[in-house]
Design an enzyme around this catalytic site. Structure first.
Site, PDB file in Angstrom:
ATOM      1  N   SER A 103       0.830  -1.197   0.000  1.00 20.27           N
ATOM      2  CA  SER A 103       0.000   0.000   0.000  1.00 20.27           C
ATOM      3  C   SER A 103       0.871   1.255   0.000  1.00 20.27           C
ATOM      4  O   SER A 103       1.702   1.438  -0.889  1.00 20.27           O
ATOM      5  CB  SER A 103      -0.955  -0.035   1.199  1.00 20.27           C
ATOM      6  N   ASP A 147      -9.435  -6.047  -4.173  1.00 18.52           N
ATOM      7  CA  ASP A 147      -8.982  -4.785  -3.597  1.00 18.52           C
ATOM      8  C   ASP A 147      -9.675  -3.621  -4.293  1.00 18.52           C
ATOM      9  O   ASP A 147      -9.630  -3.509  -5.518  1.00 18.52           O
ATOM     10  CB  ASP A 147      -7.460  -4.671  -3.767  1.00 18.52           C
ATOM     11  N   HIS A 185      -6.714  -6.173  -0.490  1.00 15.48           N
ATOM     12  CA  HIS A 185      -5.577  -5.267  -0.361  1.00 15.48           C
ATOM     13  C   HIS A 185      -4.382  -5.946   0.317  1.00 15.48           C
ATOM     14  O   HIS A 185      -3.237  -5.692  -0.041  1.00 15.48           O
ATOM     15  CB  HIS A 185      -6.021  -4.044   0.452  1.00 15.48           C
TER      16      HIS A 185
END
Length: 457
Positions: free
Chosen positions: A157, A378, A435
């Protein structure tokens, strides 16, 4: 004979390193002063795959947020030996490699700034990289056996965004002889590399999956198109502000989980936001006053959600500030996670800035292997948005990479995703993962780890 004795003595010293920390396996940890006010915390797990751990690569794990803790989230929620319930994790990365969790930037996790003045926190990706270089110089000085060990940086991320500048600076300083480090590659998982490309696909992604209707899709599209225009003027402060309102709007239109669209949502008295990606509630009234009149249609409805709650992973918070803190004998007055909002606030201006240019430099100016991984479930950093910036990269082997075959990932006769590998760029599509790919599809992520670092155990 003397040489053999010295080698034997060195191996004895190396193999004796490590101490009992929290849970199983040999570990080491400590704080590195970054400046007179800031200290960065690291926690190393020596691999359990062999007694001679220096025969295995070193993986440095960087969490997102910004303000997400590698020692907490990365360790107990994703790849460490134990999960948050202290159960053994089957897809434990330390069974294959040495793993170094770093609470980065300062103020994250157990890392801390002794003065709460925002000026002591990193304000952009460049400063994050410079601080991390200070940390690594100290780490490799205190752990010299890792100086020649193949090293890989895995950033998830916002951690992926940080990994780009860190990787480029580390490579440059290594070539200049300013640090001894055998950096081989950088892996970016669900990375916040080009924020506008990620958020520009929210409307179509949600619409095609039935989470919003046509009107909601058009509303989100108009909002993100407006943000793209703001970014073109270089006003990153407003772009970040407007993007956060888009996030709130998504929560108004649908209860989808940004991290994994398949997560079941429980009805709440108000919208529940996941604090790991949106840790700071915004003042809805002040945001409204700064919005263009036509930015979106339902602002009056959003004002009803001034009581928006932000979830906190209570089990992890208690674990880190209780048993883990005690076992590691951490005596600082700052508790794990307490400064994460200051970290996020300091990087506010930098949040929406892309780093695609840094990825291009990594591909064109270094011999590092760059790997990108995305989970199909995600939303926050969705696969279409990631592919948008990947396919737009300008680098020497771009044409050949575009024409390269995309091959399936098949594990135990099950299709787990796809991979495309050519030259120094690898891309992985992962099925049934959001994610946090190591959490959603741990065995496939373990396969990808082995692909990247070239191990077959």
């Amino acid at each position: 004979m003397v040489l053999k004795y010295c080698v034997f003595l060195f191996l004895c010293i190396v193999l004796a390193k490590g101490k009992a920390g929290f849970g199983q396996g040999r570990q080491n940890w400590g704080f590195v002063p970054i400046n007179e006010k800031s200290h960065m915390f690291w926690w190393l797990y020596y691999t359990s795959s062999t007694g001679e751990y220096i025969q295995k690569p070193l993986v440095i794990w960087l969490q997102g947020g910004p303000g997400g803790s590698s020692t907490g989230i990365g360790n107990f929620l994703e790849i460490g030996p134990l999960n948050v319930d202290l159960e053994e994790r089957e897809a434990d990365w330390t069974k294959h490699v040495n793993v170094l969790f770093v609470d980065n930037p300062v103020g994250t996790g157990f890392s801390y700034v002794s003065d709460s003045d925002i000026d002591y926190f990193a304000k952009n990706n460049s400063v994050i990289a410079q601080d991390f270089l200070i940390f690594l110089k100290r780490f490799f000085h205190e752990n010299p056996e890792f100086q020649y060990t193949p090293t890989y940086i895995f950033g998830q991320s916002y951690g992926g965004k940080m990994a780009t500048d860190i990787g480029l600076l580390l490579y440059q300083e290594s070539k200049l002889g300013n640090i001894l480090c055998n950096l081989k590659g950088i892996a970016l998982g669900g990375p916040w590399i080009s924020p506008i490309d990620s958020i520009s696909y929210w409307h179509s992604y949600l619409y095609n999956l039935g989470f919003i209707d046509y009107e909601g899709s058009e509303q989100l599209k108009n909002m993100t198109d407006f943000i793209r225009g703001v970014l073109s003027t270089g006003d990153y402060t407003k772009a970040t502000l407007y993007n956060r309102v888009v996030q709130y709007t998504v929560n108004l239109l649908t209860t989808v989980d940004f991290h994994n669209i398949m997560t079941k949502q429980v009805k709440q008295s108000s919208v529940l936001l996941n604090s790991s990606w949106l840790p700071i509630p915004i003042d809805i009234e002040s945001v409204g006053d700064s919005m263009p009149d036509d930015f979106f249609q339902n602002f009056d409805n959003i004002k009803k959600y001034k009581g928006i709650k932000s979830s906190k992973p209570e089990n992890l918070y208690r674990l880190m500030n209780g048993p883990v803190r005690d076992a590691l004998n951490i005596t600082t007055e700052h508790r794990w996670g307490d400064q994460r909002r200051l970290v996020h606030s300091a990087l506010y201006l930098d949040n929406m800035k892309p780093v695609t240019d840094v990825v291009e430099r990594l591909l064109n100016e270094t011999d590092l292997e760059i790997s990108v991984c995305n989970g199909q479930l995600d939303l926050i950093v969705n696969t279409p948005g990631t592919l948008k910036w990947v396919n737009s990269l300008k680098w020497n082997n771009k044409n050949q990479w575009t024409l390269a075959d995309r091959t399936p990932i098949i594990l135990e006769n099950v299709y787990e995703g796809y991979q495309k590998r050519y030259g120094k760029l690898n891309f992985y599509w992962v099925h049934r993962a959001g994610h946090m790919v190591p959490t959603g599809n741990p065995q496939t992520m373990l396969y990808i780890l082995k692909q990247i670092i070239g191990i077959d155990d």
